[in-house]
Design a protein around this motif. Sequence first.
Motif, PDB file in Angstrom:
ATOM      1  N   LEU A   9       0.871  -1.172   0.000  1.00 14.58           N
ATOM      2  CA  LEU A   9       0.000   0.000   0.000  1.00 14.58           C
ATOM      3  C   LEU A   9       0.912   1.228   0.000  1.00 14.58           C
ATOM      4  O   LEU A   9       1.597   1.497   0.986  1.00 14.58           O
ATOM      5  CB  LEU A   9      -0.901  -0.003   1.236  1.00 14.58           C
ATOM      6  CG  LEU A   9      -2.007   1.037   1.282  1.00 14.58           C
ATOM      7  CD1 LEU A   9      -2.998   0.833   0.146  1.00 14.58           C
ATOM      8  CD2 LEU A   9      -2.731   0.976   2.621  1.00 14.58           C
ATOM      9  N   ASN A  10       0.951   1.911  -1.135  1.00 10.68           N
ATOM     10  CA  ASN A  10       1.891   3.017  -1.333  1.00 10.68           C
ATOM     11  C   ASN A  10       3.319   2.509  -1.111  1.00 10.68           C
ATOM     12  O   ASN A  10       3.730   1.585  -1.785  1.00 10.68           O
ATOM     13  CB  ASN A  10       1.531   4.189  -0.420  1.00 10.68           C
ATOM     14  CG  ASN A  10       0.139   4.733  -0.710  1.00 10.68           C
ATOM     15  OD1 ASN A  10      -0.249   4.836  -1.864  1.00 10.68           O
ATOM     16  ND2 ASN A  10      -0.615   5.055   0.335  1.00 10.68           N
ATOM     17  N   GLU A  11       4.039   3.042  -0.149  1.00  6.95           N
ATOM     18  CA  GLU A  11       5.409   2.599   0.101  1.00  6.95           C
ATOM     19  C   GLU A  11       5.515   1.697   1.323  1.00  6.95           C
ATOM     20  O   GLU A  11       6.599   1.513   1.881  1.00  6.95           O
ATOM     21  CB  GLU A  11       6.331   3.813   0.265  1.00  6.95           C
ATOM     22  CG  GLU A  11       6.494   4.641  -0.995  1.00  6.95           C
ATOM     23  CD  GLU A  11       7.517   5.747  -0.822  1.00  6.95           C
ATOM     24  OE1 GLU A  11       8.719   5.422  -0.734  1.00  6.95           O
ATOM     25  OE2 GLU A  11       7.112   6.926  -0.764  1.00  6.95           O
ATOM     26  N   CYS A  12       4.394   1.119   1.727  1.00  6.91           N
ATOM     27  CA  CYS A  12       4.372   0.216   2.874  1.00  6.91           C
ATOM     28  C   CYS A  12       4.057  -1.212   2.418  1.00  6.91           C
ATOM     29  O   CYS A  12       3.194  -1.416   1.563  1.00  6.91           O
ATOM     30  CB  CYS A  12       3.331   0.673   3.895  1.00  6.91           C
ATOM     31  SG  CYS A  12       3.723   2.249   4.682  1.00  6.91           S
ATOM     32  N   LEU A  43       7.030  -2.919   6.434  1.00  4.22           N
ATOM     33  CA  LEU A  43       8.135  -2.045   6.074  1.00  4.22           C
ATOM     34  C   LEU A  43       7.568  -0.742   5.538  1.00  4.22           C
ATOM     35  O   LEU A  43       6.715  -0.757   4.639  1.00  4.22           O
ATOM     36  CB  LEU A  43       9.037  -2.686   5.017  1.00  4.22           C
ATOM     37  CG  LEU A  43       9.788  -3.966   5.406  1.00  4.22           C
ATOM     38  CD1 LEU A  43       8.914  -5.187   5.174  1.00  4.22           C
ATOM     39  CD2 LEU A  43      11.078  -4.095   4.622  1.00  4.22           C
ATOM     40  N   ASP A  44       8.013   0.365   6.085  1.00  7.70           N
ATOM     41  CA  ASP A  44       7.632   1.692   5.612  1.00  7.70           C
ATOM     42  C   ASP A  44       8.873   2.289   4.947  1.00  7.70           C
ATOM     43  O   ASP A  44       9.756   2.821   5.621  1.00  7.70           O
ATOM     44  CB  ASP A  44       7.170   2.556   6.793  1.00  7.70           C
ATOM     45  CG  ASP A  44       6.659   3.926   6.359  1.00  7.70           C
ATOM     46  OD1 ASP A  44       7.066   4.395   5.279  1.00  7.70           O
ATOM     47  OD2 ASP A  44       5.881   4.532   7.123  1.00  7.70           O
ATOM     48  N   LEU A  45       8.954   2.170   3.635  1.00  3.96           N
ATOM     49  CA  LEU A  45      10.161   2.594   2.927  1.00  3.96           C
ATOM     50  C   LEU A  45      10.274   4.113   2.856  1.00  3.96           C
ATOM     51  O   LEU A  45      11.374   4.650   2.729  1.00  3.96           O
ATOM     52  CB  LEU A  45      10.192   1.990   1.523  1.00  3.96           C
ATOM     53  CG  LEU A  45      10.231   0.454   1.479  1.00  3.96           C
ATOM     54  CD1 LEU A  45      10.428  -0.032   0.053  1.00  3.96           C
ATOM     55  CD2 LEU A  45      11.335  -0.099   2.388  1.00  3.96           C
ATOM     56  N   LYS A  46       9.162   4.810   2.944  1.00  5.30           N
ATOM     57  CA  LYS A  46       9.216   6.278   2.964  1.00  5.30           C
ATOM     58  C   LYS A  46       9.952   6.757   4.205  1.00  5.30           C
ATOM     59  O   LYS A  46      10.801   7.654   4.133  1.00  5.30           O
ATOM     60  CB  LYS A  46       7.801   6.850   2.938  1.00  5.30           C
ATOM     61  CG  LYS A  46       7.749   8.367   3.052  1.00  5.30           C
ATOM     62  CD  LYS A  46       6.316   8.871   3.101  1.00  5.30           C
ATOM     63  CE  LYS A  46       6.257  10.379   3.300  1.00  5.30           C
ATOM     64  NZ  LYS A  46       4.853  10.867   3.386  1.00  5.30           N
ATOM     65  N   ARG A  47       9.665   6.162   5.338  1.00  8.56           N
ATOM     66  CA  ARG A  47      10.295   6.547   6.595  1.00  8.56           C
ATOM     67  C   ARG A  47      11.529   5.706   6.893  1.00  8.56           C
ATOM     68  O   ARG A  47      12.170   5.917   7.921  1.00  8.56           O
ATOM     69  CB  ARG A  47       9.293   6.423   7.747  1.00  8.56           C
ATOM     70  CG  ARG A  47       8.165   7.436   7.664  1.00  8.56           C
ATOM     71  CD  ARG A  47       7.171   7.251   8.791  1.00  8.56           C
ATOM     72  NE  ARG A  47       6.166   8.323   8.786  1.00  8.56           N
ATOM     73  CZ  ARG A  47       5.086   8.321   8.043  1.00  8.56           C
ATOM     74  NH1 ARG A  47       4.833   7.292   7.239  1.00  8.56           N
ATOM     75  NH2 ARG A  47       4.233   9.332   8.077  1.00  8.56           N
ATOM     76  N   ILE A 101      -3.795   1.556   9.654  1.00  9.41           N
ATOM     77  CA  ILE A 101      -2.624   1.350  10.513  1.00  9.41           C
ATOM     78  C   ILE A 101      -1.405   2.080   9.974  1.00  9.41           C
ATOM     79  O   ILE A 101      -0.731   2.827  10.697  1.00  9.41           O
ATOM     80  CB  ILE A 101      -2.332  -0.161  10.658  1.00  9.41           C
ATOM     81  CG1 ILE A 101      -3.415  -0.842  11.492  1.00  9.41           C
ATOM     82  CG2 ILE A 101      -0.965  -0.385  11.299  1.00  9.41           C
ATOM     83  CD1 ILE A 101      -3.371  -2.341  11.438  1.00  9.41           C
ATOM     84  N   SER A 102      -1.088   1.863   8.705  1.00  4.92           N
ATOM     85  CA  SER A 102       0.131   2.437   8.146  1.00  4.92           C
ATOM     86  C   SER A 102       0.105   3.961   8.155  1.00  4.92           C
ATOM     87  O   SER A 102       1.126   4.613   8.430  1.00  4.92           O
ATOM     88  CB  SER A 102       0.377   1.912   6.728  1.00  4.92           C
ATOM     89  OG  SER A 102      -0.714   2.212   5.865  1.00  4.92           O
TER      90      SER A 102
END
Length: 301
Positions: free
Chosen positions: A58-61, A128-132, A280-281
């Motif tokens: 979902l997006n970058e997550c 994994l949150d690649l943006k952060r 959540i994300s």
Amino acid sequence: MWFRNLRFYRFSDEFTLPEDFEAKLNEHLFRACGRQEQSTFGWYSPFGADSEVLSHRLNECYLICARREEKVLPAAVINAELDEKVRQIQDAEGRPVNRKEKQTLKEDLVHQLLPQAFSRFRLSWGYLDLKRQLIVVNESASNKAEDFLGLLRSTLGSLPVQPVGTAEAAEVFMTDWLIGNSLPGAFELGDEAELRSPQQDGGILRCKNEDLTRDDIQAHVDGGKQVTRLGLIWQEQIEFVLETDLALKRVKATDMLMEQQDDLVDPTPDQKLDADFMLISAQVGELYDDLIRAFSSDSSN
């Protein structure tokens, strides 16, 4: 699906996922224990047993899920069998059984009983949150979170992460927040706290369902106790208990947040998971940003 506990790990180097991430996950797919295995741990579809998809983006997550099987052999059962074996040897041979021989007998018993043991299963969630440049793991215990990261490290070949920390001890910040209810703007006090004396043999005060601004609780802080656990509410959206390692325990969405979530009419399990992960994300990401700002040296300015 809701993350009840949050442990944050930050990438120490710029990280991107490989294009064959799904294939790599599949190489470490969960499998059931063999007859003589006590436990297995591998990737499992977030969508359940009927799906072969092992991650959800979902997006970058990227949401991932691992499953563990553990064979349950109660210690009381093993010890009772061991005592009987020892008694038989002593009666038949008229000699005591030493510690080393008892250990060998115990290992043999475990080997014999494993195929008959019941299995216990549990899921471990993370994303994994690649943006952060962040990994969030839904585990209350650090060793369980490390198991999850270890599986991901084996899957990817390397995983340059470290737990999120603060330059100054977290209890210093939390103690300052409790004094005079002087919290950073995104947070307000909950109704739970743990205060400890810095002396090794000092006292511990645990409060639940209490007004933390009460004079008698504040008196313990004035007397030198430091806050080691603190209940907080973020943006009137999420309640949690913050610990000194920046782990968030007993995370719960407030009624206000749940009312804001779009209602799905008879959602499928896939739609429900997607909606939950979106919530959540987004919320946890913003909470994390505010938490890091709160622990910066100028957070009170």
